[in-house]
Scaffold this motif. Sequence first.
Motif, PDB file in Angstrom:
ATOM      1  N   HIS A   1      -4.496   8.864   6.494  1.00 52.33           N
ATOM      2  CA  HIS A   1      -5.275   7.642   6.361  1.00 52.33           C
ATOM      3  C   HIS A   1      -5.794   7.238   7.730  1.00 52.33           C
ATOM      4  O   HIS A   1      -5.450   7.834   8.746  1.00 52.33           O
ATOM      5  CB  HIS A   1      -4.419   6.527   5.752  1.00 52.33           C
ATOM      6  CG  HIS A   1      -3.142   6.287   6.507  1.00 52.33           C
ATOM      7  ND1 HIS A   1      -2.149   5.470   6.062  1.00 52.33           N
ATOM      8  CD2 HIS A   1      -2.688   6.782   7.693  1.00 52.33           C
ATOM      9  CE1 HIS A   1      -1.148   5.454   6.930  1.00 52.33           C
ATOM     10  NE2 HIS A   1      -1.450   6.246   7.926  1.00 52.33           N
TER      11      HIS A   1
ATOM     12  N   GLU B   1       0.796  -1.224   0.000  1.00 52.56           N
ATOM     13  CA  GLU B   1       0.000   0.000   0.000  1.00 52.56           C
ATOM     14  C   GLU B   1       0.831   1.278   0.000  1.00 52.56           C
ATOM     15  O   GLU B   1       0.482   2.260  -0.635  1.00 52.56           O
ATOM     16  CB  GLU B   1      -0.923  -0.011   1.230  1.00 52.56           C
ATOM     17  CG  GLU B   1      -1.916   1.125   1.266  1.00 52.56           C
ATOM     18  CD  GLU B   1      -2.856   1.016   2.446  1.00 52.56           C
ATOM     19  OE1 GLU B   1      -3.681   1.923   2.623  1.00 52.56           O
ATOM     20  OE2 GLU B   1      -2.774   0.008   3.201  1.00 52.56           O
ATOM     21  N   TYR B   2       1.951   1.276   0.723  1.00 53.14           N
ATOM     22  CA  TYR B   2       2.717   2.510   0.937  1.00 53.14           C
ATOM     23  C   TYR B   2       4.024   2.494   0.160  1.00 53.14           C
ATOM     24  O   TYR B   2       5.089   2.794   0.686  1.00 53.14           O
ATOM     25  CB  TYR B   2       2.994   2.694   2.427  1.00 53.14           C
ATOM     26  CG  TYR B   2       1.751   2.596   3.263  1.00 53.14           C
ATOM     27  CD1 TYR B   2       0.729   3.527   3.140  1.00 53.14           C
ATOM     28  CD2 TYR B   2       1.583   1.554   4.173  1.00 53.14           C
ATOM     29  CE1 TYR B   2      -0.419   3.439   3.901  1.00 53.14           C
ATOM     30  CE2 TYR B   2       0.436   1.461   4.945  1.00 53.14           C
ATOM     31  CZ  TYR B   2      -0.560   2.400   4.798  1.00 53.14           C
ATOM     32  OH  TYR B   2      -1.696   2.298   5.560  1.00 53.14           O
TER      33      TYR B   2
ATOM     34  N   GLU C   1      -7.527  -4.998   3.458  1.00 55.69           N
ATOM     35  CA  GLU C   1      -7.766  -3.579   3.679  1.00 55.69           C
ATOM     36  C   GLU C   1      -7.545  -3.233   5.146  1.00 55.69           C
ATOM     37  O   GLU C   1      -8.130  -3.844   6.039  1.00 55.69           O
ATOM     38  CB  GLU C   1      -9.208  -3.224   3.269  1.00 55.69           C
ATOM     39  CG  GLU C   1      -9.646  -1.821   3.630  1.00 55.69           C
ATOM     40  CD  GLU C   1      -8.761  -0.754   3.017  1.00 55.69           C
ATOM     41  OE1 GLU C   1      -8.381   0.177   3.765  1.00 55.69           O
ATOM     42  OE2 GLU C   1      -8.457  -0.855   1.823  1.00 55.69           O
TER      43      GLU C   1
ATOM     44  N   ALA D   1      -4.561  15.526   5.673  1.00 51.74           N
ATOM     45  CA  ALA D   1      -4.003  14.538   4.743  1.00 51.74           C
ATOM     46  C   ALA D   1      -3.578  13.324   5.552  1.00 51.74           C
ATOM     47  O   ALA D   1      -2.916  13.458   6.581  1.00 51.74           O
ATOM     48  CB  ALA D   1      -2.810  15.111   3.978  1.00 51.74           C
TER      49      ALA D   1
ATOM     50  N   VAL E   1     -11.184   8.628   8.521  1.00 53.67           N
ATOM     51  CA  VAL E   1     -11.126   9.524   7.363  1.00 53.67           C
ATOM     52  C   VAL E   1     -12.480   9.649   6.683  1.00 53.67           C
ATOM     53  O   VAL E   1     -12.945  10.757   6.372  1.00 53.67           O
ATOM     54  CB  VAL E   1     -10.054   9.046   6.348  1.00 53.67           C
ATOM     55  CG1 VAL E   1     -10.120   9.897   5.082  1.00 53.67           C
ATOM     56  CG2 VAL E   1      -8.671   9.129   6.951  1.00 53.67           C
ATOM     57  N   GLU E   2     -13.131   8.519   6.433  1.00 52.14           N
ATOM     58  CA  GLU E   2     -14.414   8.556   5.721  1.00 52.14           C
ATOM     59  C   GLU E   2     -15.467   9.330   6.505  1.00 52.14           C
ATOM     60  O   GLU E   2     -16.243  10.102   5.931  1.00 52.14           O
ATOM     61  CB  GLU E   2     -14.902   7.136   5.423  1.00 52.14           C
ATOM     62  CG  GLU E   2     -14.094   6.408   4.362  1.00 52.14           C
ATOM     63  CD  GLU E   2     -14.021   7.167   3.045  1.00 52.14           C
ATOM     64  OE1 GLU E   2     -15.066   7.716   2.632  1.00 52.14           O
ATOM     65  OE2 GLU E   2     -12.930   7.233   2.463  1.00 52.14           O
TER      66      GLU E   2
ATOM     67  N   PHE F   1      -6.970  15.550   1.843  1.00 49.16           N
ATOM     68  CA  PHE F   1      -6.167  14.862   0.836  1.00 49.16           C
ATOM     69  C   PHE F   1      -5.878  13.434   1.299  1.00 49.16           C
ATOM     70  O   PHE F   1      -5.972  13.122   2.485  1.00 49.16           O
ATOM     71  CB  PHE F   1      -4.820  15.569   0.616  1.00 49.16           C
ATOM     72  CG  PHE F   1      -4.903  16.838  -0.185  1.00 49.16           C
ATOM     73  CD1 PHE F   1      -5.119  16.800  -1.546  1.00 49.16           C
ATOM     74  CD2 PHE F   1      -4.756  18.075   0.436  1.00 49.16           C
ATOM     75  CE1 PHE F   1      -5.184  17.961  -2.295  1.00 49.16           C
ATOM     76  CE2 PHE F   1      -4.809  19.242  -0.294  1.00 49.16           C
ATOM     77  CZ  PHE F   1      -5.034  19.180  -1.659  1.00 49.16           C
ATOM     78  N   ASP F   2      -5.473  12.588   0.349  1.00 56.22           N
ATOM     79  CA  ASP F   2      -4.921  11.288   0.709  1.00 56.22           C
ATOM     80  C   ASP F   2      -3.548  11.512   1.347  1.00 56.22           C
ATOM     81  O   ASP F   2      -3.073  12.643   1.462  1.00 56.22           O
ATOM     82  CB  ASP F   2      -4.779  10.405  -0.531  1.00 56.22           C
ATOM     83  CG  ASP F   2      -6.136   9.948  -1.064  1.00 56.22           C
ATOM     84  OD1 ASP F   2      -7.081   9.860  -0.257  1.00 56.22           O
ATOM     85  OD2 ASP F   2      -6.241   9.698  -2.280  1.00 56.22           O
ATOM     86  N   PHE F   3      -2.901  10.429   1.707  1.00 55.40           N
ATOM     87  CA  PHE F   3      -1.566  10.488   2.301  1.00 55.40           C
ATOM     88  C   PHE F   3      -0.618  11.266   1.389  1.00 55.40           C
ATOM     89  O   PHE F   3      -0.522  10.990   0.190  1.00 55.40           O
ATOM     90  CB  PHE F   3      -1.045   9.061   2.498  1.00 55.40           C
ATOM     91  CG  PHE F   3       0.063   8.949   3.489  1.00 55.40           C
ATOM     92  CD1 PHE F   3      -0.190   8.583   4.797  1.00 55.40           C
ATOM     93  CD2 PHE F   3       1.373   9.201   3.119  1.00 55.40           C
ATOM     94  CE1 PHE F   3       0.840   8.468   5.718  1.00 55.40           C
ATOM     95  CE2 PHE F   3       2.410   9.091   4.024  1.00 55.40           C
ATOM     96  CZ  PHE F   3       2.149   8.724   5.335  1.00 55.40           C
TER      97      PHE F   3
END
Length: 412
Positions: free
Chosen positions: A265, A48-49, A75, A263, A269-270, A287-289
């Motif tokens: 995760h 993911e990162y 996830e 910004a 967040v949602e 923002f995302d990460f």
Amino acid sequence: MSEKKDVLFLCQYFYPEYISSATLPYDTAISLVESGISVDVLTGYPKEYNLKTEVPMKETHRNIRIKRIKYLQLERGNFIGRLVNYFSFTFSVLLKINSLKHYKSIIVYSNPPILPLIAAISKKIFKTKVIFVSYDIYPEIAIHSNVLSEKSVITKMMSLINKFVFKNVNKVIALSDEMKQFLLKNRPLFNKDIDIIPNWYDDKGKALTFNKNEIDNEKFYFLKTKKFIVSYFGNMGVCQDIDTIVGAMVKHKNNKDIHFLFAGHGTKVESLIQTIKENGLTNATVFDFLHGQDYTDALNISDAFIVSLEKNITGLAVPSKTYAYMMSGKPVLAIMEEQSDISQDLIRHSAGYAIEPGDSTQLYNAIYNLSLDPDKCQVMGDNCRNIYLEKYTKEKCTMQYVSMINKLLEEQ
């Protein structure tokens, strides 16, 4: 029989991943190698990162021999997904336990929380010295954030694992004084001293920019018209007090000069995005990460930063983003209890504000006052920068690991 190597890093994330759980062990490993200590790494395969399209299962990078393990990665946004990832990675490492006998010492991290069990078993079997780095404290952190109950099977299992781990490690590293005090009180089987080595941020020699108009990044063009930007970057999970920030945002809803920038995760967040939409908060952007130049620009375009922990989490976790904020030379608003090292830093050095968790009015007032007083912002920001240079640079913190490892390896 070949001579044992000095250190094995046992961690779920490592280079080339960009989250702090990867960059902090990587910085430590580099410092050890540069000090003449031999280092290998056993880590998870990046997913993911990671920005690279292909990552080898084995490679030698800057004299660090890295071996990666593929495991089931679901996830991370929900508890079951994280739990499966934890057990999958730990079981994959367990299958490699025989290779741990080739090392004089192992540095293992508390994420995932059951991973230190493997290192403790290797000490029992192979007499390998073990350094346990406590990033977060389980199961207490899950109990206080209502993820687990005190009577759950997982809680009881973690308690048994902790008893075995703390009985069979040579050294424990805590990130702060309040974390050290918690461990001394609640891990009685560990009868040795606990070292405090805080996390850090590497500024990589980049110049600080205080003029928003100098930042040429299309992501942030719309923010150049805002007089005061207060930012929150990093994890937004069960340990972070996001509700207090939302409360302050709502109170600032009609102030067009103040903008909230997020910004990162995490599990919250949602719900944050949904709350912003439901309340029509045009004064907030998520923002995302962010990483690389985007993250550097985001630090530079901000006027102040927020860092937070939920009530009763003090001593169980320490938000590492704080050190990037301090590096950038801006005031920090810490939503956390006053006895934490971070709050004490801000109070003693007049470098920001310590906000009681849940007190959105106090946060609202702190932001409002700073937005009207650029001179105070400058002074507090300078004080933050000085705290960073004194205590939280990469060089100062990683050299504490070098000193600790050298001393441990010299012991018979």
